[in-house]
Design a protein around this motif. Structure first.
Motif, PDB file in Angstrom:
ATOM      1  N   ARG A 318       0.818  -1.041   0.092  1.00 16.99           N
ATOM      2  CA  ARG A 318      -0.035  -0.016  -0.050  1.00 16.99           C
ATOM      3  C   ARG A 318       0.848   1.047  -0.014  1.00 16.99           C
ATOM      4  O   ARG A 318       1.907   1.079   0.696  1.00 16.99           O
ATOM      5  CB  ARG A 318      -1.112  -0.074   1.121  1.00 16.99           C
ATOM      6  N   TRP A 328      -3.522   0.280  -3.263  1.00 15.40           N
ATOM      7  CA  TRP A 328      -2.644  -0.913  -3.375  1.00 15.40           C
ATOM      8  C   TRP A 328      -1.857  -0.829  -4.724  1.00 15.40           C
ATOM      9  O   TRP A 328      -2.443  -0.546  -5.904  1.00 15.40           O
ATOM     10  CB  TRP A 328      -3.616  -2.053  -3.196  1.00 15.40           C
ATOM     11  N   THR A 352      -5.735  -1.261  -6.658  1.00 16.60           N
ATOM     12  CA  THR A 352      -6.759  -1.195  -5.774  1.00 16.60           C
ATOM     13  C   THR A 352      -7.969  -1.660  -6.021  1.00 16.60           C
ATOM     14  O   THR A 352      -8.492  -2.408  -5.024  1.00 16.60           O
ATOM     15  CB  THR A 352      -6.824   0.477  -5.481  1.00 16.60           C
ATOM     16  N   GLU A 353      -8.642  -1.594  -6.805  1.00 19.66           N
ATOM     17  CA  GLU A 353      -9.833  -2.189  -7.468  1.00 19.66           C
ATOM     18  C   GLU A 353      -9.698  -3.566  -7.342  1.00 19.66           C
ATOM     19  O   GLU A 353     -10.855  -4.463  -6.825  1.00 19.66           O
ATOM     20  CB  GLU A 353     -10.460  -1.725  -8.683  1.00 19.66           C
ATOM     21  N   HIS A 355      -7.714  -5.360  -5.823  1.00 23.06           N
ATOM     22  CA  HIS A 355      -7.495  -5.803  -4.266  1.00 23.06           C
ATOM     23  C   HIS A 355      -8.982  -5.859  -3.523  1.00 23.06           C
ATOM     24  O   HIS A 355      -9.171  -6.695  -2.765  1.00 23.06           O
ATOM     25  CB  HIS A 355      -6.469  -5.079  -3.685  1.00 23.06           C
ATOM     26  N   ALA A 356      -9.706  -4.765  -3.960  1.00 25.31           N
ATOM     27  CA  ALA A 356     -10.884  -4.765  -3.236  1.00 25.31           C
ATOM     28  C   ALA A 356     -11.992  -5.944  -3.708  1.00 25.31           C
ATOM     29  O   ALA A 356     -12.740  -6.408  -2.846  1.00 25.31           O
ATOM     30  CB  ALA A 356     -11.739  -3.427  -3.603  1.00 25.31           C
ATOM     31  N   THR A 357     -11.885  -6.248  -4.957  1.00 28.54           N
ATOM     32  CA  THR A 357     -12.456  -7.266  -5.575  1.00 28.54           C
ATOM     33  C   THR A 357     -12.189  -8.635  -5.020  1.00 28.54           C
ATOM     34  O   THR A 357     -13.010  -9.291  -4.415  1.00 28.54           O
ATOM     35  CB  THR A 357     -12.478  -7.335  -7.064  1.00 28.54           C
ATOM     36  N   ALA A 360     -13.298  -8.688  -1.301  1.00 24.87           N
ATOM     37  CA  ALA A 360     -14.770  -8.897  -1.398  1.00 24.87           C
ATOM     38  C   ALA A 360     -14.818 -10.481  -1.564  1.00 24.87           C
ATOM     39  O   ALA A 360     -15.931 -10.860  -0.943  1.00 24.87           O
ATOM     40  CB  ALA A 360     -15.418  -7.925  -2.226  1.00 24.87           C
TER      41      ALA A 360
END
Length: 891
Positions: A318, A328, A352-353, A355-357, A360
């Motif tokens: 990060r 990220w 980042t996206e 990593h978020a996915t 989740a």
């Protein structure tokens, strides 16, 4: 520039020192020597490099013997260090020396090296304005060899017109000042194309400092420049792709500690374009505090490697932008050497996206795993042949197995699954894959302990990218509890159906018994009440016995009805504050004649207690207990009733105690006291009863939230104790102290009017809708006894509704079972046709005497409900009350 000496056909070695450490590098031709162990071995090259590094301080050429081989070397400064051209001493036989533009022959091997390396050596005579080349120079210019050389104008004519001014200027600079002057130029080939040459020149001066010649070399850079242009185009395309894809590109010079970033790196970090931060700044300011240790751990080993080539590192971490936003990034790097400098080069992607996915998805997978564990769901997978390929741990547990069981899944399946279910699964799977039919089945498994459990298997097809089925995956879960519940529910439904059938049978039998009893008791009472035709004493006693036997049979029927309602769970209780003294007064009045006839004294003092109970059912409980205490007593005995306040489990209440001085009960008799139809061995005695009353009493007491206990011993009498919750005292309504106790099936609604009809009151018009002639005769006799009523009769519902519509009646008595329509439909039609200004009184009169029948009739809208056998007192009193109400309405 490195390409020239590395690709030259002559052997060459570059030697330099890095941090006090000797380093050397061989070109391809020298590596060919090194691959032949008979020429030079690795230690020979190391010794040669040591010698050359020491010799550079004194000379730029020389000879050295190494590994039994005598080598001539000539050094050229080539940062870092020097490149030394190597040749074996002793020219080949018949080899002619290379003409030298420097005025002296060039060594054959060295000349060949220059030729093969496309290096042109030349000399300009300023006085004559002529230039002399070596062979490589003539080849590069495309002009045949001339001993006299070429004029400068000829050479400049071959130069690209745009480059001539630079060439002339470089020549003038070399004449004007000492030092080397470099310039690039394009020279035309015979085919019209151009060759790119890098020229380096220096003026040669005499002792007085006058220029006597300009010496120089030209190196063909056509391929290098083309490669450079290709690289520039590639770099532009890479920059475009990086810009489009959001790829940050960076490089780090290990020696200078300098970073270079492309524009995308600044955008990823949220920084304005400019000077990128130094490595320490980036680590301390941009790397998230929780990830700095990771960066240090993977970065330091990469920076400490000292070899010319080596690996980089990969990391996901990060970063913190200046505005505090956390992103990220994923970084990858490689280590390489550029122009002798160790570099780390890498790329950075903003993930980042992703990593978020991923987070989740991981969270969803964890929740799914938690949910499957929580509900005991197992996951499985099979191939097209039906062979199990995967079970999770829960699949084993659902079969009573250890997840560490080493046996194959197919073996375990055959071990625990009922054989009849195995073939069904294959057929179900094939049907699912062929037609899309649901893959859902319940099946049995037998655990190692022998217990049988029911599981559900649900699945769906697994398909490849072309849509072809490759297997089936699904879940199992245990439905044994549901199966047991369903089985219990079916058993309960069967029991309820049997109970309903029993209740319906009892109700039908009650109706069938009460109908003839209506005639027996009714006419017996008519005979006893007929003052115009009194019977002699003996026939009168016989009629009395008929009435008494009929009354006993009626009480039995009512007890059976109550018991059936209790067992079916359909005995409603209306709990409310109830005065215990009022209930006891009615009980004493009801039981007193029996006590007097048997010579038993009653002691019932005032209690001033209020309890929460159903008033009617409370009287039923007390009547049963007190009458039993009288019946099973002895002549001259005594029955005492008392009530004492008593708290149970923190709940205040009152305990009613009924004690007799009778024969008492043994422990064995008490054990069976509340069993239906068990009279405890006194069946042959003349005491009336069938053994139902106490069963009903216990259910009623429990239903009102109370408790019942008994204490007895043979010869010492018996005491029943009934505890009920206390209730607050209520205003006591006025009542006659001699008002008789109501019969067991008294209406739950209040009577129409309690005021008796005045003497000489209005005559009452009555319509009786009944199809039974005996019942009609009995009612006709009762109405005649009343003397103030006029009776009309209709044999069915339709004619009765028609008569009521043609002539208004004060009272309509309706039997519920009629040959055409039932009594409820008669009521509906009567209400529909009645005038709005005159409400007609409609009373149900039926042999259906259960509590459910009573409540249903009242809920339907009947003004009252009278049962058969007809209670004369209630019947005649009801006529009086209705007549009085009509009289008041007329006034």
């Amino acid at each position: 520039m490195d390409t020239i000496w590395l690709a030259a056909p002559s052997a060459a070695i570059r030697v330099w020192r890095d941090a006090a450490q000797l380093r050397f590098q061989l070109n391809d031709a020298a590596l060919a020597w090194a691959s032949d162990a008979t020429v030079l071995v690795e230690s020979d090259w190391q010794a040669l490099a040591v010698h050359l590094l020491g010799a550079f301080a004194d000379a730029d050429r020389g000879q050295h013997r190494v590994g039994g081989l005598c080598l001539a070397w000539q050094a050229v400064a080539w940062p870092p260090g020097h490149v030394c051209w190597l040749r074996r001493l002793g020219p080949a036989a018949g080899e002619a020396p290379e003409p030298s533009p420097l005025g002296a022959p060039i060594d054959v091997d060295f000349a060949q090296a220059l030729e093969l390396a496309s290096i042109s050596v030349w000399r300009i005579d300023p006085q004559r304005q002529r230039i002399h080349y070596n062979r490589a120079g003539y080849r590069l210019t495309g002009v045949p060899f001339r001993p006299e050389g070429l004029s400068l104008d000829e050479i400049r004519a071959l130069t690209h017109s745009d480059d001539v001014p630079a060439m002339v200027q470089a020549y003038q600079e070399a004449l004007a000042r000492p030092g080397v002057v470099d310039v690039e130029g394009r020279y035309r080939n015979p085919d019209g194309s151009y060759r790119h040459l890098l020229t380096r020149r220096v003026a040669q001066r005499d002792a007085a400092g006058r220029v006597v010649a300009v010496m120089g070399v030209s190196i063909d850079q056509t391929e290098q420049i083309a490669a450079r242009e290709r690289a520039r185009g590639l770099r532009q395309r890479i920059d475009t792709v990086a810009e489009t894809a959001g790829v940050g590109i960076w490089s780090y010079d290990v020696a200078s500690d300098l970073l270079e970033w492309n524009p995308q790196m600044f955008r990823i970090h949220g920084l304005p374009e400019g000077r990128p931060p130094r490595l320490r700044e980036w680590t301390e300011q941009r790397v998230h505090p929780l990830d700095r240790a990771q960066v240090t751990a993977v970065g330091r080993p990469a920076l400490r490697r000292g070899s010319a080539t080596g690996g980089g590192f990969e990391a996901e971490l990060r970063i913190v932008r200046p505005d505090g936003a956390v992103r990220w990034i994923e970084g990858r790097s490689v280590r390489e050497v550029r122009d002798g400098r160790e570099m780390l080069v890498g790329i950075v992607l903003d993930v980042t996206e992703r990593h978020a996915t991923r987070a989740a998805l991981q969270s969803q997978q964890e929740r799914l795993a938690l949910a499957t564990r929580a509900v005991g769901m197992g996951v499985w997978e099979r191939d097209l042949a039906g062979t199990s390929r995967y079970w999770d741990a829960q699949m084993y547990r659902l079969r009573g197995l250890d997840p560490a069981d080493p046996r194959s899944l197919d073996e375990l399946t055959r071990l625990v699954t009922e054989p009849s279910d195995l073939g069904d699964f294959l057929a179900l799977a094939r049907k699912h894959l062929d037609t899309g039919a649901p893959y859902l089945r319940e099946f049995r498994v037998r655990w190692p302990d022998g217990s049988v459990h029911w599981l559900v298997s649900a699945g769906t097809a697994l398909r490849d990218e072309q849509g072809r089925a490759i297997g089936i995956t699904g879940v199992n879960w245990d439905v044994s509890a549901r199966r047991a519940t369903e089985q219990a529910l079916r058993a309960q439904q069967m029991a309820e159906a049997a109970s309903r059938a029993k209740s319906e049978f009892i109700a039908r039998m009650s109706h069938e018994l009460r109908t003839p009893l209506n005639a027996v008791l009714g006419f017996a009472q008519l005979i006893e009440l007929d003052a115009a035709h009194p019977l002699p004493p003996v026939p009168a006693r016989r009629v009395e016995r008929i009435r008494t036997a009929g009354t006993h049979l009626l009480a039995l029927i009512e007890d059976v009805l109550d018991l059936a309602a209790i067992e079916a769970g359909r005995l409603p209780l209306a709990l409310e504050p109830t005065e215990l003294d009022a209930a006891l007064d009615e009980v004493v009045e009801w039981v007193a004649p029996l006590a007097t006839s048997l010579g038993v004294a009653l002691g019932v003092p005032a209690t001033r207690a209020w309890v929460r109970a159903d008033p009617r059912r409370l009287r039923q409980v007390l009547v049963n207990l007190v009458s039993n205490a009288v019946k099973y007593n002895r002549r001259g005995g005594r029955v005492d009733v008392a009530a004492v306040p008593l708290e149970r489990d923190g709940v205040p209440g009152h305990e009613v105690r009924v004690r007799d001085t009778g024969r008492g009960l043994s422990a064995q008799q008490i054990e069976h006291l509340f069993e239906p139809f068990n009279r405890l061995g006194i069946e042959r005695e003349a005491i009336e009863g069938v053994g139902i009353g106490l069963v009903v009493v216990r259910h009623l007491v429990h239903g009102m939230g109370g408790r019942i206990e008994v204490e007895s011993s043979v010869g010492s009498g018996t005491e029943f104790r009934v505890w009920l919750p206390a209730a607050p005292a209520q205003p006591r309504p006025s009542r006659s102290p001699r008002e008789p106790i109501a019969p067991p099936l008294e209406s739950l609604r209040a009577p129409l009017d309690a005021t008796p009809a005045p003497a000489g009151g209005a005559r009452l018009s009555v319509l009786y809708i009944e199809d039974n002639p005996v019942n009609v005769i009995l009612v006709q006799e009762l109405v005649a006894l009343h003397g103030r009523s006029v009776l009309s009769v209709a044999p069915d519902g339709g004619s009765g509704v028609a008569q009521a519509g043609a002539q208004p009646f004060d009272l309509v008595l309706v039997d519920l079972q009629l040959p055409d329509i039932d009594g409820f439909e008669v009521l509906r039609r009567l209400r529909a046709q009645a005038p709005a200004d005159r409400r007609q009184v409609v009373v149900g009169l039926s042999a259906h005497a259960s509590t459910d029948d009573l409540r249903r009739a009242l809920d339907a809208g009947f003004d009252d409900y009278w049962t058969k056998p007809i209670d004369f007192k209630r019947f005649l009193g009801g006529l009086d009350r209705i007549a009085a109400a009509q009289h008041r309405a007329a006034d």
